[in-house]
Write a protein that holds these residues in place. Structure first.
Motif, PDB file in Angstrom:
ATOM      1  N   UNK A 153       0.820  -1.200   0.000  1.00  0.00           N
ATOM      2  CA  UNK A 153       0.000   0.000   0.000  1.00  0.00           C
ATOM      3  C   UNK A 153       0.857   1.254   0.000  1.00  0.00           C
ATOM      4  N   UNK A 154       0.205   2.388   0.102  1.00  0.00           N
ATOM      5  CA  UNK A 154       0.923   3.650   0.125  1.00  0.00           C
ATOM      6  C   UNK A 154       0.290   4.588   1.143  1.00  0.00           C
ATOM      7  N   UNK A 155       1.012   5.648   1.503  1.00  0.00           N
ATOM      8  CA  UNK A 155       0.600   6.563   2.572  1.00  0.00           C
ATOM      9  C   UNK A 155       0.390   7.960   1.999  1.00  0.00           C
ATOM     10  N   UNK A 156      -0.730   8.585   2.401  1.00  0.00           N
ATOM     11  CA  UNK A 156      -1.046   9.950   1.969  1.00  0.00           C
ATOM     12  C   UNK A 156      -1.203  10.857   3.194  1.00  0.00           C
ATOM     13  N   UNK A 157      -0.776  12.089   3.050  1.00  0.00           N
ATOM     14  CA  UNK A 157      -1.011  13.087   4.084  1.00  0.00           C
ATOM     15  C   UNK A 157      -2.430  13.621   3.910  1.00  0.00           C
ATOM     16  N   UNK A 158      -3.150  13.772   5.026  1.00  0.00           N
ATOM     17  CA  UNK A 158      -4.525  14.277   4.973  1.00  0.00           C
ATOM     18  C   UNK A 158      -4.833  15.043   6.250  1.00  0.00           C
ATOM     19  N   UNK A 159      -5.987  15.731   6.259  1.00  0.00           N
ATOM     20  CA  UNK A 159      -6.435  16.463   7.441  1.00  0.00           C
ATOM     21  C   UNK A 159      -7.898  16.113   7.690  1.00  0.00           C
ATOM     22  N   UNK A 174      -5.449  -2.676  -4.387  1.00  0.00           N
ATOM     23  CA  UNK A 174      -6.539  -3.612  -4.668  1.00  0.00           C
ATOM     24  C   UNK A 174      -5.976  -4.987  -5.035  1.00  0.00           C
ATOM     25  N   UNK A 175      -6.502  -6.030  -4.390  1.00  0.00           N
ATOM     26  CA  UNK A 175      -6.119  -7.404  -4.704  1.00  0.00           C
ATOM     27  C   UNK A 175      -4.745  -7.806  -4.225  1.00  0.00           C
ATOM     28  N   UNK A 176      -4.094  -6.981  -3.384  1.00  0.00           N
ATOM     29  CA  UNK A 176      -2.707  -7.251  -3.011  1.00  0.00           C
ATOM     30  C   UNK A 176      -2.582  -8.497  -2.135  1.00  0.00           C
TER      31      UNK A 176
END
Length: 232
Positions: A153-159, A174-176
């Motif tokens: 997966x991957x990581x995103x910055x959010x608020x 998906x499907x990993x």
């Protein structure tokens, strides 16, 4: 003779159909296509040099030539297939004494130079699907550019929209999980052929990965760890 030809045709057609519809079989076929020529070449070289009287420097040169030849090929298919193969490359990058330098160099590149398999907007859609609502209902800000991409997966910055708190959002590909399970079976099959002593450890890794994809469990564990650290 005709019967044999008919059986061969049916078998070939069945194999082609399996590869066309089954992702695990397709990935397995690509793995063997990438790895088998290298494995055979290494084994032939090992047999040829078994009783050699060549100086050590010449022997090392022959092995290094093999590493130079096959490391780019293995890197190409590692980044193409990703999944468990990428995970293994990232793990091997932490040990400088585990693989030859030619392989270690590309393994280290997987620490921070992994392309995301997501198309633009795919991460946002995955988050909306997980929450069952529009992204803006949960996050006032969501950076479409990932902070980093890993093997699952991957990581995103959010608020957060509700509190304004800045958070990190992990989005699973998906499907990993299905890919990992197929890759592990293929890797274990290769170990049976090439390195039987590694089959038991691979079985243990296979069992450990059962919880690797449960992000909710991971979040609960991290919250508990944070509470324990604050209380100490």
């Amino acid at each position: 003779r005709r019967a044999a030809a008919a059986v061969a045709a049916v078998a070939a057609g069945g194999a082609a159909t399996l590869l066309a519809v089954d992702e695990g079989s397709r990935r397995g076929a690509q793995f063997w296509y990438a790895v088998l020529p290298a494995f055979v070449h290494y084994k032939v070289t090992e047999w040829r040099l078994r009783d050699t009287t060549l100086p050590a420097a010449q022997v090392d040169a022959q092995w290094n030539a093999l590493h130079e030849q096959y490391a780019p090929r293995i890197e190409h298919y590692t980044l193409r297939l990703k999944g468990f193969y990428l995970k293994q490359a990232q793990l091997m990058s932490t040990r400088d004494d585990f693989v030859p330098p030619q392989y270690l160099a590309f393994c280290k590149r997987t620490q921070d130079a992994v392309p995301t398999p997501f198309e633009p907007g795919a991460a946002e859609r995955a988050v909306e699907h997980a929450y069952g609502c529009a992204l803006r209902d949960v996050f006032s800000e969501f950076d479409p550019q990932p902070l980093g991409a890993a093997s699952i997966g991957q990581v995103h910055r959010a608020r957060l929209a509700a509190t304004g708190e800045e958070v990190a959002v992990k989005v699973q590909y998906e499907g990993i999980e299905r890919q990992f399970r197929a890759d592990l079976k293929t890797t274990i099959a290769f170990c049976r052929l090439a390195m039987p002593q590694h089959v038991p450890p691979m079985r243990e890794i296979e069992r450990q990965f059962l919880t690797e994809f449960d992000y909710e469990l991971e979040a609960r564990n991290q919250l508990e760890l944070a509470r324990n650290v604050r209380a100490s």
